[in-house]
Design a protein around this motif. Structure first.
Motif, PDB file in Angstrom:
ATOM      1  N   THR A  42      13.457  -6.603 -12.023  1.00  0.00           N
ATOM      2  CA  THR A  42      13.554  -5.143 -12.098  1.00  0.00           C
ATOM      3  C   THR A  42      12.806  -4.445 -10.972  1.00  0.00           C
ATOM      4  OG1 THR A  42      13.887  -5.185 -14.500  1.00  0.00           O
ATOM      5  CG2 THR A  42      13.082  -3.126 -13.534  1.00  0.00           C
ATOM      6  N   PRO A  43      11.523  -4.773 -10.703  1.00  0.00           N
ATOM      7  CA  PRO A  43      10.859  -4.111  -9.568  1.00  0.00           C
ATOM      8  C   PRO A  43      11.508  -4.448  -8.233  1.00  0.00           C
ATOM      9  CG  PRO A  43       9.450  -5.821 -10.517  1.00  0.00           C
ATOM     10  CD  PRO A  43      10.584  -5.607 -11.461  1.00  0.00           C
ATOM     11  N   TYR A  45      14.732  -4.920  -7.727  1.00  0.00           N
ATOM     12  CA  TYR A  45      15.919  -4.072  -7.634  1.00  0.00           C
ATOM     13  C   TYR A  45      15.528  -2.619  -7.346  1.00  0.00           C
ATOM     14  CZ  TYR A  45      20.065  -1.433  -8.883  1.00  0.00           C
ATOM     15  OH  TYR A  45      21.116  -0.552  -8.855  1.00  0.00           O
ATOM     16  N   SER A  46      14.455  -2.158  -7.973  1.00  0.00           N
ATOM     17  CA  SER A  46      14.005  -0.774  -7.741  1.00  0.00           C
ATOM     18  C   SER A  46      13.664  -0.566  -6.273  1.00  0.00           C
ATOM     19  CB  SER A  46      12.787  -0.464  -8.616  1.00  0.00           C
ATOM     20  OG  SER A  46      13.118  -0.541  -9.995  1.00  0.00           O
ATOM     21  N   ARG A  49      16.875  -0.652  -4.195  1.00  0.00           N
ATOM     22  CA  ARG A  49      17.669   0.569  -4.411  1.00  0.00           C
ATOM     23  C   ARG A  49      17.072   1.743  -3.634  1.00  0.00           C
ATOM     24  NH1 ARG A  49      21.003   2.782  -8.510  1.00  0.00           N
ATOM     25  NH2 ARG A  49      21.881   4.668  -7.554  1.00  0.00           N
ATOM     26  N   ARG A  50      15.743   1.803  -3.549  1.00  0.00           N
ATOM     27  CA  ARG A  50      15.114   2.875  -2.777  1.00  0.00           C
ATOM     28  C   ARG A  50      15.531   2.810  -1.312  1.00  0.00           C
ATOM     29  NH1 ARG A  50       8.797   2.450  -4.763  1.00  0.00           N
ATOM     30  NH2 ARG A  50       9.172   2.685  -6.995  1.00  0.00           N
TER      31      ARG A  50
END
Length: 203
Positions: A42-43, A45-46, A49-50
């Motif tokens: 999850t981190p 991907y975050s 994505r940024r």
């Protein structure tokens, strides 16, 4: 008379350290890989994505990063920092590369029209930003390892100090003091750049 019971045993978190999981992964343990993905998917991907904005491209970046981990787990060196820092740096580099490939492909396949002037201006800003980013990354390598670790996550990853503390397992106060010390050192290293020097940049 029965003896009084001793002190209760300390509860176990049941979470092996990241370095242990990477070691197990190097021995072919698929479960260890799954646990690392559960912790950092999850981190990762975050962060992707940024940088990428496009969700599909961000997913590809994360898959590439974890595939690199699967194929070459020994590239992680626990003596040089935490696994979280290493993985987020890997994701950042791959995300930046992906964005550059997309921009290059777009320029080659889409004819330029008057409507694209805003895109060209944006690309020029991105090119300038990449020069500055290269200077900053080079300066980061001059920092002590513990300072470089927190600055890499903050500058390259865009994480808050609280998030950096959670990723690295370092107390928030320590993260703040390391960040402050790192910024003082970087100001000296990057003083000319931040003052607007552009020597050596081709026009």
């Amino acid at each position: 008379m029965a003896e009084p019971p001793g002190p209760p045993a300390a509860p176990s978190t049941g979470r092996p350290p990241d370095a242990d999981l990477v070691h197990r992964l190097a021995q072919g343990d698929r479960a260890a890989f799954g646990e690392l993905y559960d912790r950092y998917g999850t981190p990762a991907y975050s962060l992707a994505r940024r940088i990428c904005v496009d969700p599909g491209l961000a997913e590809d970046v994360v898959q590439e990063a974890f595939l690199a981990l699967w194929r070459h787990p020994a590239r992680f060196d626990p003596t040089r920092g935490s696994f979280g820092t290493w993985l987020m740096t890997l994701v950042h580099h791959r995300a930046v590369d992906a964005v550059r490939r997309e921009n290059t492909q777009r320029r080659r396949t889409v004819p330029l029209t008057d409507d694209d002037s805003a895109f060209v201006e944006s690309s020029d800003h991105q090119a300038l930003a990449s020069v500055v980013s290269a200077e900053v990354r080079a300066a980061l390598h001059t920092l002590p390892e513990e300072q470089r670790q927190v600055m890499a996550l903050a500058y390259l990853g865009g994480y808050t100090q609280a998030e950096v503390a959670k990723l690295t397992g370092v107390p928030l106060g320590t993260v703040k003091s390391r960040t402050f010390a790192a910024i003082r050192r970087l100001r000296g290293t990057l003083g000319n750049l931040w003052a607007g020097e552009t020597t050596g940049v081709e026009r």
